[in-house]
Design a protein around this motif. Structure first.
Motif, PDB file in Angstrom:
ATOM      1  N   ILE A 189       0.852  -1.193   0.000  1.00 38.96           N
ATOM      2  CA  ILE A 189       0.000   0.000   0.000  1.00 38.96           C
ATOM      3  C   ILE A 189       0.883   1.236   0.000  1.00 38.96           C
ATOM      4  N   TRP A 190       0.475   2.225  -0.784  1.00 41.53           N
ATOM      5  CA  TRP A 190       1.232   3.480  -0.821  1.00 41.53           C
ATOM      6  C   TRP A 190       0.314   4.628  -0.437  1.00 41.53           C
ATOM      7  N   PRO A 195      10.948   5.274  -7.959  1.00 46.43           N
ATOM      8  CA  PRO A 195      11.964   4.245  -7.685  1.00 46.43           C
ATOM      9  C   PRO A 195      11.376   2.949  -7.099  1.00 46.43           C
ATOM     10  N   PHE A 196      10.281   2.443  -7.662  1.00 46.23           N
ATOM     11  CA  PHE A 196       9.667   1.244  -7.090  1.00 46.23           C
ATOM     12  C   PHE A 196       9.882   0.041  -7.996  1.00 46.23           C
ATOM     13  N   ARG A 197      10.222  -1.087  -7.378  1.00 49.59           N
ATOM     14  CA  ARG A 197      10.475  -2.292  -8.167  1.00 49.59           C
ATOM     15  C   ARG A 197       9.198  -3.041  -8.505  1.00 49.59           C
ATOM     16  N   SER A 198       8.208  -2.997  -7.583  1.00 52.42           N
ATOM     17  CA  SER A 198       6.953  -3.689  -7.920  1.00 52.42           C
ATOM     18  C   SER A 198       5.753  -2.790  -7.663  1.00 52.42           C
ATOM     19  N   ALA A 199       4.620  -3.231  -8.204  1.00 52.29           N
ATOM     20  CA  ALA A 199       3.413  -2.404  -8.159  1.00 52.29           C
ATOM     21  C   ALA A 199       2.724  -2.482  -6.800  1.00 52.29           C
ATOM     22  N   LEU A 241      -0.030   0.657 -10.218  1.00 53.57           N
ATOM     23  CA  LEU A 241      -1.051  -0.146  -9.532  1.00 53.57           C
ATOM     24  C   LEU A 241      -1.181  -1.520 -10.174  1.00 53.57           C
ATOM     25  N   GLU A 242      -1.334  -2.559  -9.339  1.00 50.47           N
ATOM     26  CA  GLU A 242      -1.659  -3.900  -9.850  1.00 50.47           C
ATOM     27  C   GLU A 242      -3.028  -3.849 -10.509  1.00 50.47           C
ATOM     28  N   VAL A 243      -3.241  -4.633 -11.566  1.00 51.07           N
ATOM     29  CA  VAL A 243      -4.592  -4.764 -12.115  1.00 51.07           C
ATOM     30  C   VAL A 243      -5.476  -5.329 -11.001  1.00 51.07           C
ATOM     31  N   GLY A 244      -6.638  -4.713 -10.792  1.00 43.49           N
ATOM     32  CA  GLY A 244      -7.513  -5.124  -9.675  1.00 43.49           C
ATOM     33  C   GLY A 244      -7.221  -4.331  -8.407  1.00 43.49           C
TER      34      GLY A 244
END
Ligand SMILES: C[S@@+](CC[C@H](N)C(=O)[O-])C[C@H]1O[C@@H](n2cnc3c(N)ncnc32)[C@H](O)[C@@H]1O
Length: 289
Positions: free
Chosen positions: A122-123, A221-225, A254-257
């Motif tokens: 969560i961001w 600078p983020f590696r994953s969503a 954002l991840e899908v969903g």
């Protein structure tokens, strides 16, 4: 005199001097700098607000003109003066349980998705003094106490204001602010201090990592969503083009969903690529784009 004296002399006013009234040219230089570096869009009507928020900085540094102040900021390679400027200019108003229907939706709907993705990501972008991040963390613990056993934080909370972030990291709030939370949460997640203030418990604090991050940038600078992004009451200070660019960046992160929350006074329009309107100020990341 260098403006750095403000950073070391604290609140000493002993160097007080009359400050020359800000000229239009000086205001425009400051306004353009703030807009380019931080996205904050100050209209002409904000001139007296800017003067009011910055006068103490100039006075303490013994500077008598906004032109000299501007020149010192531009010449400062360390970035400290720019950081001090945005600390003074940003509006950090926030409180617990702000726009509480978001928290109801988060608990009733979003958490179900999140608990399928352990650990969730969560961001909280533009977290100010931390109430929003602690609020989300407490709601998550209410549903799933075992989240407290995770080794790493699951909530990234970022802001541009160092002062706001220091307050967030301290996790100490007035009793009045804490009473805005649903009954029982204060007792469960805070400890009363001798001053009467309330300190957030360690099991909540360990879920959150606070970092200074400027949202005005070409890449993040983020590696994953993320599964959820909150950016509430931040983009109201930006112009349309800045908002559009940032929303497109949030969408890609954002991840899908996943879910995207904005403030209730903000709007994205119902046809933003990659985001589907779900309910006021809440969007779902779709597979589009
Ligand atoms: C009004 S507060 C919102 C706090 C919280 N999200 C809420 O809804 O209560 C706006 C926050 O956005 C932050 N902000 C403004 N411009 C920013 C930027 N360019 N990058 C990161 N944070 C920024 C400010 O420092 C401030 O803390």
């Amino acid at each position: 005199m260098s403006i750095f004296s403000d950073l070391t002399l604290g609140s000493s006013e002993s160097l007080a001097r009359e400050i020359n009234p800000i000229t239009d040219k000086e205001f425009h230089s400051l306004r353009d700098l703030i807009k380019t570096r931080f996205g904050i869009n100050l209209t002409e009507q904000k001139k007296s607000l800017v003067v009011g928020r910055l006068s103490g900085v100039l006075r303490r540094a013994g500077i008598d003109s906004f032109q000299e102040y501007f020149q010192q900021i531009v010449a400062d390679q360390s970035g400290k003066l720019l950081s001090q400027l945005i600390d003074k200019i940003s509006t950090n108003h926030t409180h617990f349980n702000r726009e509480s229907d978001h928290y109801d939706f988060f608990t009733q709907t979003v958490m179900r998705t999140l608990l399928r993705n352990i650990p969730p990501r969560i961001w909280i972008a533009g977290c100010s003094s931390g109430e929003e991040a602690y609020n989300v963390a407490m709601l998550m613990l209410e549903q799933q106490q075992s989240l407290a056993d995770l080794a790493d934080p699951i909530i990234l909370a970022t802001d541009i204001s160092s002062t706001a972030l220091e307050k967030a990291s301290r996790g100490v709030y007035s009793a009045e602010n804490v009473t805005k939370l649903p009954a029982g949460m204060a007792r469960k997640y805070f400890r009363k201090q001798p001053t009467g203030e309330m300190l957030v418990n360690q099991n909540v604090r360990k879920l959150i990592s606070y970092k200074r991050l400027n949202l005005i940038r070409d890449s993040f600078p983020f590696r994953s969503a993320f599964d959820v992004i909150f950016c509430r009451n931040v983009m109201i200070y930006f112009d349309v083009a800045t908002r559009r660019k940032l929303v497109a960046q949030f969408t890609q992160l954002l991840e899908v969903g996943g879910y995207f929350f904005i403030g209730h006074s903000e709007t994205l329009g119902r046809d933003t690529p990659g985001l589907r309107y779900i309910r006021p100020a809440v969007y779902l990341r779709t597979a589009e784009t």
